[in-house]
Design an enzyme around this catalytic site. Structure first.
Site, short mmCIF file in Angstrom:
data_model
loop_
_atom_site.label_atom_id
_atom_site.label_comp_id
_atom_site.label_asym_id
_atom_site.label_seq_id
_atom_site.Cartn_x
_atom_site.Cartn_y
_atom_site.Cartn_z
N ILE A 781 186.64 64.43 42.80
CA ILE A 781 187.17 63.48 43.61
C ILE A 781 186.63 62.16 43.95
O ILE A 781 185.63 62.18 44.02
CB ILE A 781 187.53 64.28 44.90
CG1 ILE A 781 187.93 65.67 44.75
CG2 ILE A 781 188.02 63.32 45.93
CD1 ILE A 781 188.12 66.35 46.25
N ASP A 782 187.27 61.13 43.00
CA ASP A 782 186.90 59.76 43.08
C ASP A 782 187.70 59.07 43.96
O ASP A 782 188.82 58.54 43.53
CB ASP A 782 186.90 59.45 41.71
CG ASP A 782 186.04 57.92 41.60
OD1 ASP A 782 185.96 57.47 42.59
OD2 ASP A 782 185.99 57.47 40.37
N THR A 783 187.45 58.56 45.29
CA THR A 783 188.07 57.92 46.15
C THR A 783 188.12 56.14 45.67
O THR A 783 189.02 55.45 45.94
CB THR A 783 187.58 57.73 47.65
OG1 THR A 783 186.30 57.43 47.40
CG2 THR A 783 188.09 59.55 47.96
N GLY A 784 187.15 56.11 44.62
CA GLY A 784 187.15 54.62 43.94
C GLY A 784 188.10 54.36 42.87
O GLY A 784 188.25 53.12 42.72
#
Length: 908
Positions: A781-784
């Site tokens: 999970i990469d919010t960036g």
């Protein structure tokens, strides 16, 4: 003949060149028409064989006489222009060799033609000055030429060669109505009649002969011959049409034959009962001036003189399609008015292609597909019945497909087959779904500001009739709309009699309301500072007088009459209650009367004011409206036998289901009476009305404010100030031998729940397993990350990708990465799904779930704040100590792991 043609062509060419030298360009066709007119008006000109200025001026005089006699309609518009141009050429023929050659060539042709036998000229006296017959036509037998020469003039239709000419006596020219006779003959000219056995010679402009020399004839004799030909033609046409009508009557078995003078339509009668044959071209009765209506239906059938049927196919008239399209848009495809139009069109012969074209033009795409599917289904059923009957009308013929896709093939259908196509198409139309509100168009009919009320009601009734089929069926609905959609002036006139009269009464009440009335209302409203609607609503209201002076026109607060400013106070008499003193009865405080008898308690409102009625509150009486601190001794009971003390809200509060449980202040403070504790419970009426009261316990040593925990169950709840929403039940407190070494409760609020929800943060990376088109992928999970990226090693080789022009930048960079060629369906463990187009990058250590996917999953990130910490501290939590009153609870928070035995969110 060839020599004459060459001379004529040379003459026309020289004449055109001569005019061109004068700066005038003309067409050979126009010159031919001009010389035709010269021959008609001046038959002597070709026979003299000389062209000079004197004879040419005589031609001009003939033109002027013809113009004065018959008017400008009978003479070509270019006749005088060409006459003037040729006159200029003749005047200057000596100076211009080219003009001299043209004039000499013309005179030579005229002299050669003038030597022709007069007997031959009598057979060709109707020929043009410049003959336009081809060589083949001139080579015909003399008998054929004789037949052709006896035909009527070229501006009237040719007669059948098989018909014999009647030799009637010549009428007296003085008694002939020339204009009427010519109009009557023109009425029988119809270019759409079927072909005759023999046709007039073709008009061949490219192979014209030399001008034929006309014999000198008497104009009076020529006119007599033309009149006899016209009368003979009219009689033959009347006889022809009457015979056709009688033949049709005999074919249909109807022995009643109409008179020969009655000219009717010559369309063939349909063979099948109930099938209306489309009307073809109409003939004109000699006693009427009306012209035939325009043929608007695709397939028509006419009969010629020999009884042979001729079928024609024409396109739809735009007005028919427009009317049907308007009805479908305004009233719906299945409205009675729309169905009436469809049935009127279906009464004619429409091929399957015509039906498909009509439906596609007036219906939406979805309705067209529905109609087509129903039409094909009806055709299949009809084809099965036809197969059993053995008539050979199969599915392809009914639908116009296969070998019958051509319009020419569909035109030859039997009338019975047209009837089956009509039934299948109309039944399919009736099965179209009803869309929208059928009455929406009716409610949109509103009266204009200057529109008469009668016209508005007429539009309303017309629209209702088209929607309901019969305006009487919705008369009550129409009456309601006639009032609601009327303008303010008509509404004000109808309002007092709205329930006392019918629609005709409405019309009578509003008959005098017109533009002048509207203008007067606008002026009155402007002077009074009101709108027209407010002025009409208030004009019939009787405003009461002033409470001080009694005069009308103002209120008591605006009264300027000070005569009653200090009225004399009345002195009370003997008290009617105790009969002991002079005071008012409501101020009497005696317990007994003058005889010593006890007095009943006071009746009425006394100092508390009027008793609260049912409209004072939605919940009950307002028993506590003060926001000052009150003790438990000030609480009231609903009745002498009530177990609980009423608790009221001290503020006006609005609760919604999204707010969750909320605390409501009561203004009541502890402590409770000795050896008791309190139990807060909800009232039954509050629960029924959607307000949930959470039970609570009030400790004996609690000195703070009693508060109520409440929540709106399913709708918005408004709690006015002073409403009774809960009750406090006092119960005895039992002491136990166990001693508690803890200070008194005091004014602390709610105790701790021993539960602290947290989201643990670990050193492990947050990963998530998702399925893309059924294949499982594990990613970070990469919010960036803006987009989702799949490493090349996990990407199936048979899934297509496309190279892009995008550059992906992050910690590293990838130029022109590849992206999935199609959208993939993602799915998680809880069956949530969506669509994404991930990028595919080689040498990537892990898959990355970007914000394009996380936004569809509606993932939120939360973190603790000071408010939550303050709430925990207010509930008795001491950092480093256990939870609970004794501080002997758990020391570590309980992580929220969720439910593992079922799908969805939640903990209970």
């Amino acid at each position: 003949m060839g020599q004459e043609l060459s001379q004529h062509e040379l003459y026309v060419e020289q004449l055109k060149k001569a005019l061109k030298t004068r700066g005038v360009k003309v067409k050979g066709n126009d010159l031919l028409k001009f010389f035709d007119f010269v021959k008609d008006t001046c038959p002597w000109f070709p026979q003299e064989g000389t062209i000079d200025i004197k004879r040419w001026r005589r031609v001009g005089d003939c033109f002027q006489d013809y113009y004065n006699t018959f008017g400008p309609e009978k003479i070509p518009v270019t006749a005088f222009s060409y006459w003037n141009l040729i006159k200029d050429l003749i005047d200057k023929k000596e100076a211009d060799p080219q003009v001299m050659a043209a004039v000499t060539q013309t005179e030579k042709i005229l002299k050669v033609s003038s030597q022709t036998d007069l007997r031959d000229n009598s057979h060709n006296k109707d020929m043009d000055l410049i003959s336009l017959e081809s060589d083949d036509e001139e080579a015909k037998a003399p008998s054929e030429k004789m037949t052709m020469s006896n035909k009527s003039p070229k501006k009237y239709p040719a007669m059948l060669a098989s018909q014999n000419n009647n030799t009637d006596k010549d009428p007296d020219l003085s008694e002939v109505d020339w204009d009427g006779l010519e109009d009557e003959a023109a009425k029988y000219h119809n270019p759409d009649w079927p072909p005759f056995l023999s046709r007039p010679p073709p008009y061949n402009r490219t192979a014209a002969t030399a001008p034929a020399v006309m014999a000198v004839v008497n104009p009076k004799e020529e006119l007599k011959e033309k009149i006899s030909q016209l009368e003979e033609q009219i009689k033959l046409e009347e006889l022809h049409q009457s015979l056709i009508i009688r033949l049709q009557k005999l074919k249909t078995g109807n022995e009643r034959v109409t008179s020969s003078g009655n000219i009717e339509s010559h369309s063939r009668t349909p063979k099948w009962p109930g099938q209306c044959l489309p009307k073809g071209k109409y003939l004109i009765n000699k006693n009427t001036e009306e012209y035939p209506p325009k043929d608007i239906f695709p397939v028509t059938e006419t009969m010629d003189g020999q009884g042979q049927a001729w079928r024609h196919h024409n396109g739809f008239d735009f007005t028919v399609i427009k009317e049907l399209k308007t009805a479908v848009s305004q009233y719906g495809a299945t409205a009675p008015y729309t169905l009436a139009i469809v049935e009127s069109i279906a009464d004619n012969w429409l091929t399957p292609t015509d039906w498909n074209t009509l439906v596609r033009a007036v219906l939406s795409g979805g309705d067209h597909l529905i109609w087509k599917s129903e039409f094909f289904e009806n055709c299949r059923d009809t084809a099965k019945r036809n197969q059993q009957a053995g008539n050979g009308w199969d599915f392809d013929m009914l639908t116009g497909s296969g070998n019958y896709a051509n319009t020419d093939a569909q035109m030859q259908y039997d009338p019975g087959l047209f009837a089956q196509i009509q039934a299948a198409a109309t039944n399919a139309w009736r099965k179209l779904p009803v869309k929208g509100d059928p009455g929406a168009s009716l409610t949109g009919v509103k009266q204009g500001p200057d529109e008469p009320f009668a016209d508005f009601v007429h539009r309303l009734i017309t629209t209702a009739g088209r929607i309901f089929g019969n305006a009487e069926a919705g008369v009550d609905y129409v009456k309601q709309l006639a009032y609601e959609n009327a303008n303010p002036a008509c509404q004000a006139a109808i309002r007092p009699y709205r329930k006392k009269t019918d629609l005709t009464g409405y019309i009578r009440l509003c008959s005098d309301i017109g533009p002048s009335y509207q203008q007067g209302l606008a002026m009155a409203a402007a002077f009074s500072g009101q709108t027209v609607k407010d002025l009409l609503n208030n004009k019939n209201k009787d405003r009461g007088g002033c409470f001080k002076c009694g005069k009308k026109g103002h209120f008591a607060k605006d009264c300027r009459d000070h005569s009653n400013k200090n009225p004399e106070s009345k002195v009370p008499g003997l008290c009617p209650r105790c009969k002991r003193g002079k005071h008012w009865a409501n101020e009497c405080k005696s317990k007994t009367d003058s005889q010593g008898n006890p007095l009943p308690p006071h009746q009425g409102n006394r100092d508390e004011g009027p008793a609260p009625g049912p409209e004072a509150s939605l919940w009950g009486s307002q028993l506590c409206s003060s926001q000052q601190q009150q003790s438990i001794s000030k609480l009231n009971r609903a009745s002498p036998g009530s177990a609980g003390l009423d608790l009221c809200s001290t503020t006006h509060t609005v609760l919604t289901p999204e707010m969750g449980p909320q605390t409501l202040a009561t203004g009541v403070y502890g402590p409770l009476p000795p050896n008791t504790f309190g139990l807060i419970l909800g009232r039954g009426s509050t629960t029924v009305k959607g307000l949930q009261i959470y039970p609570g316990v009030i400790d004996n040593d609690y000195t703070g404010e009693f508060k109520i925990m409440a929540r709106a169950i399913s709708s918005i709840i408004t709690i006015p100030q002073g409403e009774r929403i809960a009750q406090l039940v006092l119960l005895p407190l039992l002491r136990t031998a166990h001693k508690i070494q803890h200070p008194y409760r005091g004014d602390k609020n709610f105790g701790s729940s021993d539960i602290f929800w947290v989201q643990p943060i670990t050193h492990q990376k947050p990963s998530l397993v998702l399925w893309l088109d059924g294949k499982a992928f594990t990613g970070l999970i990469d919010t960036g990350a803006d987009v989702t990226i799949i490493k090349q090693e996990d990407w199936p080789s048979h899934w297509p990708t496309t190279e892009t022009l995008t550059n992906l930048r992050g910690i590293g960079q990838s130029n022109n990465p590849r992206q999935s060629s199609k959208y993939l369906t993602w799915k998680d463990k809880e069956n949530n799904s969506g669509l994404i187009k991930p990028f595919v990058i080689p040498n990537l250590p892990v898959n990355l779930w970007g914000r394009d996917l996380l936004s569809q999953m509606k993932i939120m990130m939360c973190s603790p704040n000071d408010i939550v910490t303050a709430q925990m501290l207010a509930q008795g939590y001491s950092p480093g100590k256990g939870l609970g009153k004794r501080e002997d609870g758990i020391l570590q928070p309980i992580p929220n792991s969720g439910q593992l035995d079922r799908k969805g969110f939640g903990n209970f």
